[in-house]
Scaffold this active site. Structure first.
Site, PDB file in Angstrom:
ATOM      1  CG  ASP A   1      -8.898 -12.373   6.671  1.00  0.00           C
ATOM      2  OD1 ASP A   1      -8.440 -13.454   6.248  1.00  0.00           O
ATOM      3  OD2 ASP A   1      -9.107 -11.392   5.938  1.00  0.00           O
TER       4      ASP A   1
ATOM      5  CE  LYS B   1      -8.488 -10.388   2.203  1.00  0.00           C
ATOM      6  NZ  LYS B   1      -7.828 -10.612   3.491  1.00  0.00           N
TER       7      LYS B   1
END
Ligand code: ATR
Length: 273
Positions: free
Chosen positions: A102, A66
């Site tokens: 997220d 990420k």
């Protein structure tokens, strides 16, 4: 030919993202294909470049890539910038755009599915690693009365809180120094993945509090068991998983899928707490 999307990670075999996005595509009538791709630890950049060159339209990115995904993009959303990490890439004619869904996924799960408002409430975020950092900006944007980051390594908690001090009332501490009661307690540590608990005490849970474990499919984790014993309502991170996927899908396709049936289908396979 269908538009191509993928999730990149290592490991990736366990990923639910292909099933989720395939269900979203069917539901919304989008002509797309979504695959899981295992990427060697030192080959992330090449894998993304090759996928884009082969006509890939977008990607999800999971552990451990990420941060790299955020760094290699040509453009970053404010929330990806703040997280220092991206879970969503969009391949456009003028380069790669990085985003992070997220935090908004967590927020939507908390507010819409669990009917747990955050504005004016006392939030405790356990953990100071990438998972915690990834959700901090949207949590602070929800205007809690206060947000305390508690971590085993207190220095990491202080450092993370200091980095976000401009965005709201956030502070950091070690577990032994934690004081007060909280309305919403979110476990962003990796402890539940190892079936370990975190050192939170029953007195940290306010009446009618919610304990939320970002891990999913682990059933009643030690963290959630302690919280339930203290009288808290409990939830795992399955809803966050589905909601972050829906937010990525919206970025790619311009359509917001209905997450309820997809969540319900996944829940059949994954033990609820
Ligand atoms: P991630 O990207 O999943 O957040 P990470 O950056 O390695 O992974 O961070 C893991 C987090 O879980 C950290 O906050 C870690 O605490 P430390 O910073 O003190 O190491 C926390 N963590 C992992 N196992 C834990 C345990 N058994 N008890 C408490 N905290 C734990």
């Amino acid at each position: 030919m269908s538009d191509l999307y993928a999730v990149f990670g290592n490991p990736i075999a366990h990923s639910r993202s292909p099933a989720i996005h395939t269900a979203f595509a069917r539901q919304t009538g989008q002509d797309m294909r979504y695959e899981a791709r295992l990427v060697a630890l030192d080959r992330f950049r090449e894998a993304v470049t090759e996928f884009a060159a082969a006509g890939g339209r977008g990607a999800n990115v999971t552990l451990p890539f990420k941060e790299q995904a955020c760094a290699l993009a040509d453009r970053r959303s404010a929330r990806a910038e703040a997280a220092g990490a991206a879970n969503t890439l969009v391949f456009t004619a003028d380069g790669i755009a990085a985003d992070n869904t997220d935090g908004v996924g967590l927020l939507r799960d908390l507010t819409d599915r669990l009917h747990c408002p955050l504005a004016g409430r006392r939030l405790l975020l356990a953990g100071a690693g990438g998972a915690a950092r990834g959700v901090l900006l949207p949590l602070l944007e929800a205007r809690p009365e206060m947000l305390v980051i508690a971590n085993r390594n207190a220095v990491r908690a202080h450092t993370l809180a200091a980095a976000f001090a401009g965005h709201g009332p956030v502070s950091g501490c070690g577990y032994p120094d934690l004081a007060g009661r909280f309305d919403v307690v979110i476990n962003a540590t990796s402890a539940s993945l190892a079936d370990a608990g975190i050192p939170l005490r029953p007195e940290h849970y306010a009446a009618d509090s919610l304990a939320y474990d970002m891990a999913y499919g682990k059933g009643m984790t030690p963290f959630l068991a302690t919280a339930r014993a203290a009288g808290a309502r409990v939830a795992d991170g399955l809803g966050m998983l589905v909601e972050q996927a829906a937010a990525s899908f919206l970025l790619w396709r311009g359509v917001r899928p209905d997450t309820a049936p997809v969540y319900a289908r996944l829940r059949l396979d994954l033990p609820a707490p």
